[in-house]
Write an enzyme that holds these catalytic residues in place. Structure first.
Site, PDB file in Angstrom:
ATOM      1  N   LYS A  38       0.885  -1.115  -0.180  1.00 39.20           N
ATOM      2  CA  LYS A  38      -0.178   0.163  -0.509  1.00 39.20           C
ATOM      3  C   LYS A  38       0.473   1.161   0.226  1.00 39.20           C
ATOM      4  O   LYS A  38       1.597   1.378   0.696  1.00 39.20           O
ATOM      5  CB  LYS A  38      -1.017   0.464   1.194  1.00 39.20           C
ATOM      6  CG  LYS A  38      -1.635   1.067   1.489  1.00 39.20           C
ATOM      7  CD  LYS A  38      -2.194   1.502   2.456  1.00 39.20           C
ATOM      8  CE  LYS A  38      -3.658   2.296   2.084  1.00 39.20           C
ATOM      9  NZ  LYS A  38      -3.491   3.558   1.981  1.00 39.20           N
ATOM     10  N   ASP A  90       1.719   5.297   0.462  1.00 37.26           N
ATOM     11  CA  ASP A  90       1.078   6.573   0.802  1.00 37.26           C
ATOM     12  C   ASP A  90       1.360   7.874   0.285  1.00 37.26           C
ATOM     13  O   ASP A  90       2.337   8.291   0.428  1.00 37.26           O
ATOM     14  CB  ASP A  90       1.837   6.881   2.228  1.00 37.26           C
ATOM     15  CG  ASP A  90       0.613   7.481   2.728  1.00 37.26           C
ATOM     16  OD1 ASP A  90      -0.074   7.984   2.586  1.00 37.26           O
ATOM     17  OD2 ASP A  90       1.038   8.208   4.318  1.00 37.26           O
TER      18      ASP A  90
END
Length: 349
Positions: free
Chosen positions: A66, A68
């Protein structure tokens, strides 16, 4: 006996200098179908990841890190390159290195889905560093440090791929953006691993979390569950409704006062007093002081030296848990989300 040379024949079309042209046998029927090419969309509503506490089980799920940063769509068009935010704002000029690299990709037309990030010394995406490279929330600076982590291909050489399953889209993407590139556009690589194991390793390396995607799914806009996000640390957007003054803190900010949504109302969820540096606090204070109001937007209880502001700024807040009375626990400020990013404000169920 040698035969005399033949008389030279006339050139094929009479005039040697005339271009050679063919003639159609008959006129083309206007009703005859043309080569099938899909019109290139101006914008595609992004597929968003649904938050889940644990990774899903099953062979149809594939995993990625993931990232950011800011969600972007890179449009490679005959007229040039466009870089659009999640909300459809044109930020091409703000990412010149990404735009220049997109022009060098070996494709005529394409739409790449991905995330603009700035990596720290350990290769982790850092949202605060990305914001600083862009001049802070509302800043107009261009970032040459940002890179684009491409994780999907939605349009490719005249063909709309949104109705194609993810496994095939990824196959084409990896041909366009091969693994291991160190340029301004890189591949967000799939990781073949058990979800629970990958999440544990991601958390041990201080990453934000992982993304799980259904490899058989087509590309659909919205938060519908084809993509899932599993975080190591909770991080969400909250509205700033005020701040407490402090002469001993950066920017004179002792604590930000935060609110979440509950239906059509705002609910106070506590404050955050860590995560600032001198620069981010100064920029934040400047933004908040433009929004001062006399009447509170939400009941925060009695606060000493509180300055109330209009609930227009969305702060990204990292936190560990909720207290029994509905307040954020171990909260830390990460940065302001830009309006163009259309960041969601946490919704209390």
């Amino acid at each position: 006996m040698t035969k005399p040379p033949r008389t030279p024949s006339k050139p094929l079309l009479g005039d040697v200098d005339a271009p050679i042209r063919s003639r159609a046998r008959r006129r083309r029927d206007p009703a005859q179908p043309q080569l099938i090419l899909d019109p290139m969309p101006e914008r595609i509503e992004p597929c968003l990841a649904l938050l889940k506490p644990r990774p899903p089980k099953g062979p149809q799920w594939t995993y990625e890190v993931k990232w950011d940063g800011y969600r972007l769509a890179v449009h490679i068009e005959p007229s040039g390159v466009r870089i659009l935010t999640r909300g459809g704002h044109d930020w091409t000029d703000r990412f010149p290195a990404i735009a220049a690299e997109a022009k060098r990709l070996p494709v005529s037309t394409a739409i790449l889905d991905g995330e603009a990030v700035v990596l720290d010394a350990y290769g982790r995406s850092d949202f605060g560093m990305l914001q600083q490279s862009l001049g802070g929330r509302g800043g107009k600076r261009s970032s040459r440090d940002a890179i684009f982590m491409a994780f999907d291909l939605l349009y490719f050489d005249g063909h709309d791929l949104t109705g194609t399953e993810l496994a095939s889209r990824r196959h084409l993407l990896e041909g366009l953006v091969p693994p291991g590139r160190e340029d301004a556009i890189r591949l967000s690589e799939e990781i073949d691993a058990d979800g629970e194991t990958l999440l544990r390793i991601a958390c041990e390396h201080d990453l934000e979390g992982i993304i799980a995607k259904d490899r058989n799914s087509t590309y659909r806009g919205g938060r519908i569950g084809d993509w899932l996000k599993i975080k190591c640390v909770q991080s969400d957007g909250f509205l700033i409704v005020g701040y407490e003054k402090s002469t001993a803190s950066f920017g004179g900010i002792g604590r930000l006062l935060l609110a979440a949504r509950k239906g059509n109302e705002l609910v106070y969820v506590g404050g955050v007093g860590t995560g600032f540096n001198e620069r981010s606090a100064s920029e934040l204070r400047e933004q908040m002081d433009k929004l001062k109001i006399g009447k509170p937007a939400v009941d925060t209880g009695r606060k000493r030296n509180a300055v109330l502001v209009e609930p227009k700024l969305v702060a990204e807040i990292e936190y560990r848990a909720w207290t029994h009375d509905g307040k954020l626990r171990h909260a830390s400020y990460k940065g302001l989300r830009d309006a163009a990013d259309e960041a969601a404000v946490y919704d209390l169920e």
